[in-house]
Design a protein around this motif. Sequence first.
Motif, PDB file in Angstrom:
ATOM      1  N   LYS A 227       0.834  -1.202   0.000  1.00 52.11           N
ATOM      2  CA  LYS A 227       0.000   0.000   0.000  1.00 52.11           C
ATOM      3  C   LYS A 227       0.870   1.254   0.000  1.00 52.11           C
ATOM      4  CE  LYS A 227      -4.178  -1.784   2.144  1.00 52.11           C
ATOM      5  NZ  LYS A 227      -5.064  -1.717   3.315  1.00 52.11           N
ATOM      6  N   PHE A 228       1.952   1.226   0.766  1.00 58.06           N
ATOM      7  CA  PHE A 228       2.876   2.355   0.829  1.00 58.06           C
ATOM      8  C   PHE A 228       3.405   2.670  -0.566  1.00 58.06           C
ATOM      9  CE2 PHE A 228       7.372   3.709   1.214  1.00 58.06           C
ATOM     10  CZ  PHE A 228       7.196   4.938   1.834  1.00 58.06           C
ATOM     11  N   LYS A 229       3.901   1.652  -1.257  1.00 56.42           N
ATOM     12  CA  LYS A 229       4.431   1.867  -2.603  1.00 56.42           C
ATOM     13  C   LYS A 229       3.329   2.327  -3.552  1.00 56.42           C
ATOM     14  CE  LYS A 229       6.395  -2.209  -2.845  1.00 56.42           C
ATOM     15  NZ  LYS A 229       7.200  -3.383  -3.259  1.00 56.42           N
ATOM     16  N   GLY A 230       2.110   1.819  -3.370  1.00 58.30           N
ATOM     17  CA  GLY A 230       0.990   2.218  -4.211  1.00 58.30           C
ATOM     18  C   GLY A 230       0.614   3.684  -4.022  1.00 58.30           C
ATOM     19  N   VAL A 231       0.579   4.137  -2.767  1.00 56.83           N
ATOM     20  CA  VAL A 231       0.259   5.540  -2.488  1.00 56.83           C
ATOM     21  C   VAL A 231       1.340   6.444  -3.079  1.00 56.83           C
ATOM     22  CG1 VAL A 231       0.034   7.275  -0.655  1.00 56.83           C
ATOM     23  CG2 VAL A 231      -1.159   5.091  -0.457  1.00 56.83           C
ATOM     24  N   VAL A 232       2.598   6.061  -2.906  1.00 54.37           N
ATOM     25  CA  VAL A 232       3.695   6.856  -3.471  1.00 54.37           C
ATOM     26  C   VAL A 232       3.574   6.910  -4.993  1.00 54.37           C
ATOM     27  CG1 VAL A 232       6.201   6.940  -3.832  1.00 54.37           C
ATOM     28  CG2 VAL A 232       5.269   6.474  -1.545  1.00 54.37           C
ATOM     29  N   ARG A 233       3.332   5.773  -5.624  1.00 54.10           N
ATOM     30  CA  ARG A 233       3.210   5.728  -7.088  1.00 54.10           C
ATOM     31  C   ARG A 233       2.077   6.640  -7.570  1.00 54.10           C
ATOM     32  NH1 ARG A 233       3.231   0.766  -7.525  1.00 54.10           N
ATOM     33  NH2 ARG A 233       1.006   0.397  -7.285  1.00 54.10           N
ATOM     34  N   GLU A 234       0.918   6.546  -6.917  1.00 54.19           N
ATOM     35  CA  GLU A 234      -0.226   7.380  -7.308  1.00 54.19           C
ATOM     36  C   GLU A 234       0.102   8.870  -7.145  1.00 54.19           C
ATOM     37  OE1 GLU A 234      -3.373   6.375  -8.563  1.00 54.19           O
ATOM     38  OE2 GLU A 234      -2.268   4.513  -8.834  1.00 54.19           O
ATOM     39  N   ALA A 235       0.762   9.209  -6.050  1.00 54.51           N
ATOM     40  CA  ALA A 235       1.131  10.610  -5.823  1.00 54.51           C
ATOM     41  C   ALA A 235       2.112  11.087  -6.881  1.00 54.51           C
ATOM     42  CB  ALA A 235       1.736  10.777  -4.430  1.00 54.51           C
ATOM     43  N   MET A 236       3.098  10.259  -7.189  1.00 51.38           N
ATOM     44  CA  MET A 236       4.129  10.660  -8.150  1.00 51.38           C
ATOM     45  C   MET A 236       3.594  10.711  -9.575  1.00 51.38           C
ATOM     46  SD  MET A 236       6.615  11.460  -6.289  1.00 51.38           S
ATOM     47  CE  MET A 236       7.971  11.629  -7.430  1.00 51.38           C
ATOM     48  N   GLU A 237       2.557   9.974  -9.853  1.00 51.74           N
ATOM     49  CA  GLU A 237       1.952  10.017 -11.185  1.00 51.74           C
ATOM     50  C   GLU A 237       0.927  11.137 -11.295  1.00 51.74           C
ATOM     51  OE1 GLU A 237       0.498   6.063 -11.970  1.00 51.74           O
ATOM     52  OE2 GLU A 237       2.527   5.284 -12.277  1.00 51.74           O
ATOM     53  N   GLY A 238       0.721  11.872 -10.199  1.00 53.47           N
ATOM     54  CA  GLY A 238      -0.172  13.019 -10.219  1.00 53.47           C
ATOM     55  C   GLY A 238      -1.637  12.675 -10.064  1.00 53.47           C
ATOM     56  N   ASN A 239      -1.934  11.464  -9.616  1.00 52.03           N
ATOM     57  CA  ASN A 239      -3.326  11.049  -9.502  1.00 52.03           C
ATOM     58  C   ASN A 239      -4.047  11.641  -8.298  1.00 52.03           C
ATOM     59  OD1 ASN A 239      -3.027   9.532 -11.813  1.00 52.03           O
ATOM     60  ND2 ASN A 239      -2.459   7.695 -10.691  1.00 52.03           N
ATOM     61  N   PHE A 240      -3.319  12.295  -7.393  1.00 49.93           N
ATOM     62  CA  PHE A 240      -3.944  12.884  -6.222  1.00 49.93           C
ATOM     63  C   PHE A 240      -3.864  14.402  -6.225  1.00 49.93           C
ATOM     64  CE2 PHE A 240      -2.347   8.827  -4.117  1.00 49.93           C
ATOM     65  CZ  PHE A 240      -3.545   8.173  -4.301  1.00 49.93           C
ATOM     66  N   SER A 241      -3.329  14.996  -7.281  1.00 46.07           N
ATOM     67  CA  SER A 241      -3.095  16.435  -7.259  1.00 46.07           C
ATOM     68  C   SER A 241      -4.393  17.222  -7.138  1.00 46.07           C
ATOM     69  CB  SER A 241      -2.332  16.860  -8.516  1.00 46.07           C
ATOM     70  OG  SER A 241      -3.097  16.587  -9.652  1.00 46.07           O
ATOM     71  N   ASP A 242      -4.345  18.203  -6.279  1.00 43.46           N
ATOM     72  CA  ASP A 242      -5.445  19.139  -6.070  1.00 43.46           C
ATOM     73  C   ASP A 242      -6.772  18.473  -5.705  1.00 43.46           C
ATOM     74  OD1 ASP A 242      -3.755  21.248  -6.634  1.00 43.46           O
ATOM     75  OD2 ASP A 242      -4.132  21.086  -8.786  1.00 43.46           O
ATOM     76  N   ARG A 243      -6.736  17.328  -5.070  1.00 40.24           N
ATOM     77  CA  ARG A 243      -7.982  16.699  -4.655  1.00 40.24           C
ATOM     78  C   ARG A 243      -8.460  17.293  -3.344  1.00 40.24           C
ATOM     79  NH1 ARG A 243      -7.010  13.782  -0.497  1.00 40.24           N
ATOM     80  NH2 ARG A 243      -4.955  12.952  -0.165  1.00 40.24           N
ATOM     81  N   GLY A 244      -7.555  17.905  -2.600  1.00 39.64           N
ATOM     82  CA  GLY A 244      -7.914  18.534  -1.331  1.00 39.64           C
ATOM     83  C   GLY A 244      -8.196  17.494  -0.269  1.00 39.64           C
ATOM     84  N   GLY A 245      -8.154  17.920   0.988  1.00 39.07           N
ATOM     85  CA  GLY A 245      -8.494  17.029   2.084  1.00 39.07           C
ATOM     86  C   GLY A 245      -7.410  16.023   2.413  1.00 39.07           C
ATOM     87  N   TYR A 246      -7.807  15.015   3.170  1.00 41.70           N
ATOM     88  CA  TYR A 246      -6.861  13.998   3.584  1.00 41.70           C
ATOM     89  C   TYR A 246      -7.529  12.632   3.527  1.00 41.70           C
ATOM     90  CZ  TYR A 246      -9.256  13.943   8.123  1.00 41.70           C
ATOM     91  OH  TYR A 246     -10.191  13.825   9.107  1.00 41.70           O
ATOM     92  N   CYS A 247      -6.704  11.598   3.629  1.00 44.31           N
ATOM     93  CA  CYS A 247      -7.188  10.238   3.620  1.00 44.31           C
ATOM     94  C   CYS A 247      -6.302   9.413   4.551  1.00 44.31           C
ATOM     95  CB  CYS A 247      -7.141   9.660   2.198  1.00 44.31           C
ATOM     96  SG  CYS A 247      -7.730   7.968   2.100  1.00 44.31           S
ATOM     97  N   ILE A 248      -6.921   8.573   5.357  1.00 44.84           N
ATOM     98  CA  ILE A 248      -6.145   7.662   6.211  1.00 44.84           C
ATOM     99  C   ILE A 248      -6.186   6.302   5.543  1.00 44.84           C
ATOM    100  CG2 ILE A 248      -6.008   6.580   8.480  1.00 44.84           C
ATOM    101  CD1 ILE A 248      -7.322   9.122   9.617  1.00 44.84           C
ATOM    102  N   VAL A 249      -4.996   5.779   5.249  1.00 47.15           N
ATOM    103  CA  VAL A 249      -4.884   4.491   4.546  1.00 47.15           C
ATOM    104  C   VAL A 249      -4.666   3.396   5.566  1.00 47.15           C
ATOM    105  CG1 VAL A 249      -3.573   3.196   2.843  1.00 47.15           C
ATOM    106  CG2 VAL A 249      -3.891   5.641   2.565  1.00 47.15           C
TER     107      VAL A 249
END
Length: 144
Positions: free
Chosen positions: A122-144
Amino acid sequence: MAISSLAADLLSIPSGMFLSDMKDILIIAEDGFSRVCQALLECEGYHPKSVSDAQALCPEWHSKKVGLIIANYPFKESFVDELKRKNAFVLILTDHISGDLIETLEILPNSFCMVKPLDYQKFKGVVREAMEGNFSDRGGYCIV
C-alpha cells in the motif's frame, strides 16, 4: 557506454512518468526507518532524499521539484506551517491516530496518513499514485 547508461536511467523511471514530470521525494524520519523507506522506493525506481530531523532540512526542501514529502509524525507545529506553504503532496506516517493528528491532516490540503507498521504494498501504491499526479489538487486527507 553512454547509450546503455541512458537506457538504464530510462528503464528506472516508474511506469506512467516522463522525465519532465519527475519530482523529488523527500523522506523526513528517523535514520533506521528512513533507510527502509528509501530502499523500498529505490527498488521502485525512485531516488528519494532523506533527513532525520525536520529542523535540519536539506537544500532539496527549498527546491520546487519536491513533489512528495514523507514525514514521521509527531512533528512540531511550525513544521506543519512549512508543509502547508510547500504545497506538495504529504504522506504522514504515524504509530497511532490522535485528535492532534486529525487536526494536522485537516490543515494540509493534499495529505495521506498511514499507520505503522506499514503495509509496504500500500505504501508503494500511495507513493506511485502521488508521483503520477493522480492525487493532485484533490484537497483534504485520507487515512490508509
